[in-house]
Design a protein around this motif. Structure first.
Motif, PDB file in Angstrom:
ATOM      1  N   THR A  84     -59.832 -17.003 -31.870  1.00 15.62           N
ATOM      2  CA  THR A  84     -59.000 -17.108 -30.678  1.00 15.62           C
ATOM      3  C   THR A  84     -57.831 -18.027 -30.992  1.00 15.62           C
ATOM      4  OG1 THR A  84     -60.928 -16.832 -29.234  1.00 15.62           O
ATOM      5  CG2 THR A  84     -58.928 -17.724 -28.238  1.00 15.62           C
ATOM      6  N   ILE A  85     -56.619 -17.512 -30.825  1.00 12.28           N
ATOM      7  CA  ILE A  85     -55.424 -18.289 -31.134  1.00 12.28           C
ATOM      8  C   ILE A  85     -54.431 -18.121 -29.995  1.00 12.28           C
ATOM      9  CG2 ILE A  85     -53.532 -18.658 -32.772  1.00 12.28           C
ATOM     10  CD1 ILE A  85     -55.292 -17.351 -34.911  1.00 12.28           C
ATOM     11  N   SER A  86     -53.935 -19.234 -29.467  1.00 10.70           N
ATOM     12  CA  SER A  86     -52.969 -19.147 -28.374  1.00 10.70           C
ATOM     13  C   SER A  86     -51.953 -20.274 -28.474  1.00 10.70           C
ATOM     14  CB  SER A  86     -53.682 -19.190 -27.013  1.00 10.70           C
ATOM     15  OG  SER A  86     -54.473 -20.348 -26.885  1.00 10.70           O
ATOM     16  N   ASP A  87     -50.736 -19.958 -28.074  1.00 10.27           N
ATOM     17  CA  ASP A  87     -49.644 -20.928 -28.026  1.00 10.27           C
ATOM     18  C   ASP A  87     -49.422 -21.635 -29.362  1.00 10.27           C
ATOM     19  OD1 ASP A  87     -48.809 -20.794 -25.151  1.00 10.27           O
ATOM     20  OD2 ASP A  87     -50.906 -21.340 -24.853  1.00 10.27           O
ATOM     21  N   CYS A  88     -49.337 -20.838 -30.408  1.00  7.89           N
ATOM     22  CA  CYS A  88     -48.987 -21.335 -31.745  1.00  7.89           C
ATOM     23  C   CYS A  88     -47.706 -20.609 -32.150  1.00  7.89           C
ATOM     24  CB  CYS A  88     -50.118 -21.080 -32.743  1.00  7.89           C
ATOM     25  SG  CYS A  88     -51.657 -21.932 -32.330  1.00  7.89           S
ATOM     26  N   ASN A  89     -46.588 -21.112 -31.707  1.00  5.44           N
ATOM     27  CA  ASN A  89     -45.348 -20.340 -31.740  1.00  5.44           C
ATOM     28  C   ASN A  89     -44.614 -20.349 -33.073  1.00  5.44           C
ATOM     29  OD1 ASN A  89     -45.490 -19.364 -29.093  1.00  5.44           O
ATOM     30  ND2 ASN A  89     -44.671 -21.271 -28.277  1.00  5.44           N
ATOM     31  N   LYS A  90     -45.100 -21.086 -34.058  1.00  5.17           N
ATOM     32  CA  LYS A  90     -44.498 -21.021 -35.389  1.00  5.17           C
ATOM     33  C   LYS A  90     -45.350 -20.217 -36.368  1.00  5.17           C
ATOM     34  CE  LYS A  90     -41.521 -25.091 -35.487  1.00  5.17           C
ATOM     35  NZ  LYS A  90     -41.150 -26.316 -36.252  1.00  5.17           N
ATOM     36  N   LEU A  91     -46.476 -19.759 -35.910  1.00  2.00           N
ATOM     37  CA  LEU A  91     -47.396 -19.029 -36.778  1.00  2.00           C
ATOM     38  C   LEU A  91     -46.908 -17.590 -36.957  1.00  2.00           C
ATOM     39  CD1 LEU A  91     -50.139 -19.521 -38.227  1.00  2.00           C
ATOM     40  CD2 LEU A  91     -51.241 -18.539 -36.209  1.00  2.00           C
ATOM     41  N   GLU A  92     -46.764 -17.162 -38.209  1.00  2.00           N
ATOM     42  CA  GLU A  92     -46.271 -15.818 -38.502  1.00  2.00           C
ATOM     43  C   GLU A  92     -47.353 -14.893 -39.041  1.00  2.00           C
ATOM     44  OE1 GLU A  92     -42.928 -16.215 -41.088  1.00  2.00           O
ATOM     45  OE2 GLU A  92     -41.668 -17.172 -39.578  1.00  2.00           O
ATOM     46  N   THR A  93     -48.395 -15.453 -39.662  1.00  2.00           N
ATOM     47  CA  THR A  93     -49.473 -14.655 -40.248  1.00  2.00           C
ATOM     48  C   THR A  93     -50.807 -15.315 -39.935  1.00  2.00           C
ATOM     49  OG1 THR A  93     -48.048 -13.922 -42.054  1.00  2.00           O
ATOM     50  CG2 THR A  93     -50.410 -13.699 -42.390  1.00  2.00           C
ATOM     51  N   ILE A  94     -51.824 -14.510 -39.651  1.00  2.00           N
ATOM     52  CA  ILE A  94     -53.150 -15.072 -39.365  1.00  2.00           C
ATOM     53  C   ILE A  94     -53.971 -15.225 -40.636  1.00  2.00           C
ATOM     54  CG2 ILE A  94     -55.266 -14.830 -38.017  1.00  2.00           C
ATOM     55  CD1 ILE A  94     -52.815 -15.228 -36.314  1.00  2.00           C
ATOM     56  N   PHE A  95     -54.164 -14.130 -41.367  1.00  2.00           N
ATOM     57  CA  PHE A  95     -55.031 -14.161 -42.552  1.00  2.00           C
ATOM     58  C   PHE A  95     -54.257 -13.758 -43.795  1.00  2.00           C
ATOM     59  CE2 PHE A  95     -57.746 -12.737 -38.973  1.00  2.00           C
ATOM     60  CZ  PHE A  95     -58.630 -13.810 -38.922  1.00  2.00           C
ATOM     61  N   PRO A  96     -54.400 -14.499 -44.899  1.00  2.00           N
ATOM     62  CA  PRO A  96     -53.882 -13.988 -46.169  1.00  2.00           C
ATOM     63  C   PRO A  96     -54.776 -12.862 -46.663  1.00  2.00           C
ATOM     64  CG  PRO A  96     -55.017 -16.063 -46.522  1.00  2.00           C
ATOM     65  CD  PRO A  96     -54.992 -15.830 -45.043  1.00  2.00           C
ATOM     66  N   ALA A  97     -54.206 -11.949 -47.423  1.00  2.00           N
ATOM     67  CA  ALA A  97     -54.955 -10.779 -47.868  1.00  2.00           C
ATOM     68  C   ALA A  97     -56.172 -11.149 -48.699  1.00  2.00           C
ATOM     69  CB  ALA A  97     -54.039  -9.856 -48.666  1.00  2.00           C
ATOM     70  N   CYS A  98     -56.072 -12.235 -49.486  1.00  2.00           N
ATOM     71  CA  CYS A  98     -57.182 -12.601 -50.358  1.00  2.00           C
ATOM     72  C   CYS A  98     -58.418 -13.035 -49.578  1.00  2.00           C
ATOM     73  CB  CYS A  98     -56.756 -13.689 -51.347  1.00  2.00           C
ATOM     74  SG  CYS A  98     -56.226 -15.228 -50.573  1.00  2.00           S
ATOM     75  N   LEU A  99     -58.239 -13.466 -48.310  1.00  2.00           N
ATOM     76  CA  LEU A  99     -59.390 -13.811 -47.468  1.00  2.00           C
ATOM     77  C   LEU A  99     -59.860 -12.627 -46.638  1.00  2.00           C
ATOM     78  CD1 LEU A  99     -58.622 -17.393 -46.085  1.00  2.00           C
ATOM     79  CD2 LEU A  99     -60.040 -16.741 -48.023  1.00  2.00           C
ATOM     80  N   ALA A 100     -58.941 -11.762 -46.274  1.00  2.00           N
ATOM     81  CA  ALA A 100     -59.277 -10.651 -45.390  1.00  2.00           C
ATOM     82  C   ALA A 100     -60.217  -9.644 -46.036  1.00  2.00           C
ATOM     83  CB  ALA A 100     -58.003  -9.949 -44.934  1.00  2.00           C
ATOM     84  N   GLN A 101     -60.319  -9.656 -47.355  1.00  2.00           N
ATOM     85  CA  GLN A 101     -61.181  -8.687 -48.041  1.00  2.00           C
ATOM     86  C   GLN A 101     -62.633  -8.772 -47.603  1.00  2.00           C
ATOM     87  OE1 GLN A 101     -60.231  -8.200 -52.453  1.00  2.00           O
ATOM     88  NE2 GLN A 101     -59.301 -10.167 -52.000  1.00  2.00           N
ATOM     89  N   ASN A 102     -63.083  -9.981 -47.239  1.00  2.00           N
ATOM     90  CA  ASN A 102     -64.507 -10.184 -46.959  1.00  2.00           C
ATOM     91  C   ASN A 102     -64.818 -10.418 -45.485  1.00  2.00           C
ATOM     92  OD1 ASN A 102     -65.240 -10.034 -49.734  1.00  2.00           O
ATOM     93  ND2 ASN A 102     -64.451 -12.106 -50.020  1.00  2.00           N
ATOM     94  N   MET A 103     -63.889 -10.142 -44.591  1.00  2.00           N
ATOM     95  CA  MET A 103     -64.138 -10.394 -43.170  1.00  2.00           C
ATOM     96  C   MET A 103     -64.850  -9.205 -42.530  1.00  2.00           C
ATOM     97  SD  MET A 103     -60.786 -12.413 -41.786  1.00  2.00           S
ATOM     98  CE  MET A 103     -59.893 -10.865 -41.637  1.00  2.00           C
ATOM     99  N   LEU A 104     -66.018  -8.910 -42.997  1.00  2.00           N
ATOM    100  CA  LEU A 104     -66.716  -7.713 -42.549  1.00  2.00           C
ATOM    101  C   LEU A 104     -67.458  -7.903 -41.238  1.00  2.00           C
ATOM    102  CD1 LEU A 104     -68.098  -6.491 -45.991  1.00  2.00           C
ATOM    103  CD2 LEU A 104     -65.994  -5.828 -44.815  1.00  2.00           C
ATOM    104  N   HIS A 105     -67.561  -9.152 -40.756  1.00  2.00           N
ATOM    105  CA  HIS A 105     -68.316  -9.394 -39.529  1.00  2.00           C
ATOM    106  C   HIS A 105     -67.431  -9.817 -38.360  1.00  2.00           C
ATOM    107  CE1 HIS A 105     -71.478  -9.773 -42.651  1.00  2.00           C
ATOM    108  NE2 HIS A 105     -72.219  -9.182 -41.739  1.00  2.00           N
ATOM    109  N   LEU A 106     -66.129  -9.729 -38.523  1.00  2.00           N
ATOM    110  CA  LEU A 106     -65.229 -10.104 -37.444  1.00  2.00           C
ATOM    111  C   LEU A 106     -65.429  -9.174 -36.249  1.00  2.00           C
ATOM    112  CD1 LEU A 106     -62.908 -12.043 -36.694  1.00  2.00           C
ATOM    113  CD2 LEU A 106     -61.322 -10.277 -37.496  1.00  2.00           C
ATOM    114  N   GLN A 107     -65.682  -9.768 -35.075  1.00  2.00           N
ATOM    115  CA  GLN A 107     -65.961  -8.988 -33.870  1.00  2.00           C
ATOM    116  C   GLN A 107     -64.875  -9.122 -32.814  1.00  2.00           C
ATOM    117  OE1 GLN A 107     -69.801 -10.322 -32.528  1.00  2.00           O
ATOM    118  NE2 GLN A 107     -70.878  -9.551 -34.330  1.00  2.00           N
TER     119      GLN A 107
END
Length: 203
Positions: free
Chosen positions: A131-154
């Protein structure tokens, strides 16, 4: 009770604190907050990051829930840029993290600051709710090298992040890799996001 026996830590309005841990190379690897499971940080006016210097042994290995809100100066949360050889042989960092809640961090530019080569020592394999809110300088959530293993994200809930362009971002230097996206039970408020993921390469 020593800090290594704590399983839960809540910090609020500690306005002079800039980092949770500060460990230089001269000090070597330290065992700090090794049993911490939940971390709540609220209204920390000077907080710049969790770790400065070396990542403490086991600190980021047992965390299951991280909630950070109303920290005006925070720019990076998980900064993993100095890792010893000993750390590389241990259980991956963040491998137990299941819940991440970030709110009202106006200067947050990066959640995870790491190199692609760190993918062997950092894992989000158990992450379920973001859950992410009111982070107005954030351009990307996950780098690709971490996203490979996010198999349980609901659940992925993003609100009022005006500059967000990518949920999963690739940088120019990275090779094209396979990223498997789980079937999310809840996907909210991505109206301002340019793309779920973008691979940008310049010829």
């Amino acid at each position: 009770m020593g800090v290594n026996e704590l399983t839960s830590l809540e910090l609020e309005s500690c306005n002079d604190m800039e980092f949770l841990t500060v460990i230089t190379r001269d000090q070597g690897q330290s065992v700090v907050f090794s049993n911490l499971v939940t971390l709540d940080i609220l209204h920390m006016a000077s907080l710049k990051g969790l770790c400065y210097g070396l990542s403490p042994t086991r600190f980021l290995q047992n965390l299951k829930q991280v909630i950070i809100k109303y920290c005006q100066q925070l720019q990076v949360i998980f900064q993993i840029d100095e890792l010893s050889e000993k750390m590389q042989r241990q259980i991956p960092l963040l491998s137990n993290l299941t819940i991440l809640n970030l709110d009202s961090l106006p200067n947050l530019e990066s959640i995870w600051k790491l190199e692609p080569s760190h993918k062997e020592i950092v894992s989000l394999t158990r992450l379920k709710v973001v859950t992410i809110s009111d982070c107005n300088k954030l351009e990307t959530i996950f780098p690709a090298c971490l996203a490979q293993n996010m198999l349980h994200l609901q659940e992925l809930n993003i609100r009022r992040c005006d500059r967000l362009e990518q949920v999963i971002g690739f940088v120019q230097e990275e090779e094209i890799i396979e990223v498997r996206i789980p079937i999310l039970s809840k996907l909210f408020n991505l109206l301002n996001c340019f793309s779920f993921f973008i691979a940008s390469f310049q010829g």
